[in-house]
Motif scaffolding. Structure first.
Motif, short mmCIF file in Angstrom:
data_model
loop_
_atom_site.label_atom_id
_atom_site.label_comp_id
_atom_site.label_asym_id
_atom_site.label_seq_id
_atom_site.Cartn_x
_atom_site.Cartn_y
_atom_site.Cartn_z
N CYS A 37 -18.41 -18.51 23.14
CA CYS A 37 -19.73 -19.06 22.90
C CYS A 37 -20.10 -18.83 21.43
CB CYS A 37 -20.79 -18.48 23.82
SG CYS A 37 -21.03 -16.70 23.72
N ALA A 38 -20.92 -19.71 20.92
CA ALA A 38 -21.32 -19.66 19.52
C ALA A 38 -22.78 -20.09 19.41
CB ALA A 38 -20.43 -20.57 18.68
N ALA A 39 -23.42 -19.65 18.35
CA ALA A 39 -24.84 -19.99 18.16
C ALA A 39 -25.12 -20.26 16.69
CB ALA A 39 -25.74 -18.86 18.67
N ASP A 40 -26.09 -21.08 16.48
CA ASP A 40 -26.53 -21.35 15.12
C ASP A 40 -27.97 -21.83 15.15
OD1 ASP A 40 -25.05 -21.73 12.26
OD2 ASP A 40 -26.77 -23.07 12.47
N ALA A 52 -19.45 -25.31 12.12
CA ALA A 52 -20.88 -25.36 11.82
C ALA A 52 -21.64 -24.17 12.40
CB ALA A 52 -21.47 -26.67 12.33
N TYR A 53 -21.00 -23.41 13.28
CA TYR A 53 -21.68 -22.29 13.93
C TYR A 53 -21.47 -20.99 13.15
CZ TYR A 53 -22.34 -25.24 18.05
OH TYR A 53 -22.73 -26.23 18.91
N ASP A 54 -22.53 -20.22 13.02
CA ASP A 54 -22.44 -18.96 12.27
C ASP A 54 -22.09 -17.75 13.12
OD1 ASP A 54 -25.09 -19.67 9.84
OD2 ASP A 54 -22.93 -20.04 9.80
N TYR A 55 -22.46 -17.78 14.38
CA TYR A 55 -22.31 -16.59 15.23
C TYR A 55 -21.39 -16.90 16.41
CZ TYR A 55 -26.48 -15.51 12.57
OH TYR A 55 -27.36 -15.31 11.54
#
Length: 125
Positions: free
Chosen positions: A95-98, A111-114
């Motif tokens: 999973c990733a978040a931005d 494009a995701y930072d986390y």
């Protein structure tokens, strides 16, 4: 933002699993959360994403109609319900978040930072 993915494991084809992505802090502040998967020798593949207020979701064609992404902002958790699993769904799921993504970028892993650490899903046929 720290993310932790969990819920993976072995399952037979046709079965279901629910993955969870827990955030270390509140991600309802306009964070997009996405799920990606990777198999050995391949690039990360987009699976699904959801926006901060759950009004919009996006799915890869390969999982449409089988996977459902949802989020519980009170628990800072995003879920990926995976139904009718197939052998080709076998992968490590991340999973990733931005907080700054526009919708056209949701499927782009760069494009995701986390990112979370990944959870293995193994589907046997």
């Amino acid at each position: 933002v720290q993310l932790q993915a969990s819920g993976g494991g072995p399952v037979q084809a046709g079965g279901s699993l629910r993955l969870s992505c827990a955030s270390s802090r509140r991600t309802s502040g306009r964070y997009v959360v996405g799920w990606f998967r990777r198999t050995p020798g391949k690039e990360r593949e987009f699976v699904a994403a959801i926006d901060w207020n759950s009004r919009h979701t996006s799915y890869a064609d390969s999982v449409k109609g089988r996977f459902i992404i949802s989020r519980d902002t009170t628990e800072n958790t995003v879920y990926l319900q995976m139904n009718n699993l197939k052998a080709e769904d076998t992968a490590v799921y991340y999973c990733a978040a931005d907080g700054t993504l526009i919708r056209s970028s949701w499927s782009n892993p760069t494009a995701y930072d986390y990112w979370g650490q990944g959870t293995q899903v193994t589907v046997s046929s």
